[in-house]
Design a protein around this motif. Sequence first.
Motif, PDB file in Angstrom:
ATOM      1  N   TRP A   1       0.822  -1.214   0.000  1.00 48.39           N
ATOM      2  CA  TRP A   1       0.000   0.000   0.000  1.00 48.39           C
ATOM      3  C   TRP A   1       0.854   1.261   0.000  1.00 48.39           C
ATOM      4  N   LEU A   2       2.001   1.210   0.666  1.00 51.28           N
ATOM      5  CA  LEU A   2       2.872   2.382   0.726  1.00 51.28           C
ATOM      6  C   LEU A   2       3.459   2.723  -0.632  1.00 51.28           C
ATOM      7  N   SER A   3       3.566   1.738  -1.520  1.00 49.84           N
ATOM      8  CA  SER A   3       4.132   1.986  -2.846  1.00 49.84           C
ATOM      9  C   SER A   3       3.066   2.258  -3.904  1.00 49.84           C
ATOM     10  N   ASP A   4       1.795   2.216  -3.539  1.00 53.70           N
ATOM     11  CA  ASP A   4       0.701   2.483  -4.478  1.00 53.70           C
ATOM     12  C   ASP A   4       0.718   3.969  -4.848  1.00 53.70           C
ATOM     13  N   GLU A   5       0.774   4.275  -6.136  1.00 58.08           N
ATOM     14  CA  GLU A   5       0.879   5.667  -6.584  1.00 58.08           C
ATOM     15  C   GLU A   5      -0.461   6.407  -6.588  1.00 58.08           C
ATOM     16  N   ASP A   6      -1.564   5.693  -6.425  1.00 57.96           N
ATOM     17  CA  ASP A   6      -2.886   6.310  -6.472  1.00 57.96           C
ATOM     18  C   ASP A   6      -3.402   6.779  -5.111  1.00 57.96           C
ATOM     19  N   ILE A   7      -2.755   6.337  -4.037  1.00 54.43           N
ATOM     20  CA  ILE A   7      -3.176   6.719  -2.688  1.00 54.43           C
ATOM     21  C   ILE A   7      -1.958   7.065  -1.851  1.00 54.43           C
ATOM     22  N   GLU A   8      -2.204   7.735  -0.739  1.00 51.23           N
ATOM     23  CA  GLU A   8      -1.146   8.012   0.233  1.00 51.23           C
ATOM     24  C   GLU A   8      -1.605   7.438   1.567  1.00 51.23           C
ATOM     25  N   VAL A   9      -0.680   6.805   2.276  1.00 48.91           N
ATOM     26  CA  VAL A   9      -1.014   6.097   3.504  1.00 48.91           C
ATOM     27  C   VAL A   9      -0.124   6.556   4.644  1.00 48.91           C
ATOM     28  N   ILE A  10      -0.737   6.736   5.794  1.00 50.66           N
ATOM     29  CA  ILE A  10      -0.021   6.941   7.050  1.00 50.66           C
ATOM     30  C   ILE A  10      -0.574   5.899   8.015  1.00 50.66           C
ATOM     31  N   ALA A  11       0.291   5.078   8.588  1.00 49.02           N
ATOM     32  CA  ALA A  11      -0.143   4.051   9.530  1.00 49.02           C
ATOM     33  C   ALA A  11       0.778   4.068  10.745  1.00 49.02           C
TER      34      ALA A  11
END
Length: 82
Positions: A45-55
């Motif tokens: 998920w962290l490498s998905d270019e369509d979204i940004e994630v903070i966990a």
Amino acid sequence: MFDLTTGYPCETDLVSVTVVGQSGIETDFLSTCIFIGGSGELDRWLSDEDIEVIAIDENGVVYCSDSIKSRISISDDKFRFE
């Protein structure tokens, strides 16, 4: 969140997941999926270019998509997003 196979609450090592994207419905769905998957599945998920994630995991470790790192700051007492 409940484990659909047991009916019990999901066990995960994540305590917080935020997803930034274009659609509220999509980001809500993805944050739930990421939360349930735990930190072991975060890389995808962290490498998905369509979204940004903070966990954040149960040990206080913060995981962020590369594209969002320049827009957040984290200190001991606050988390700021610009």
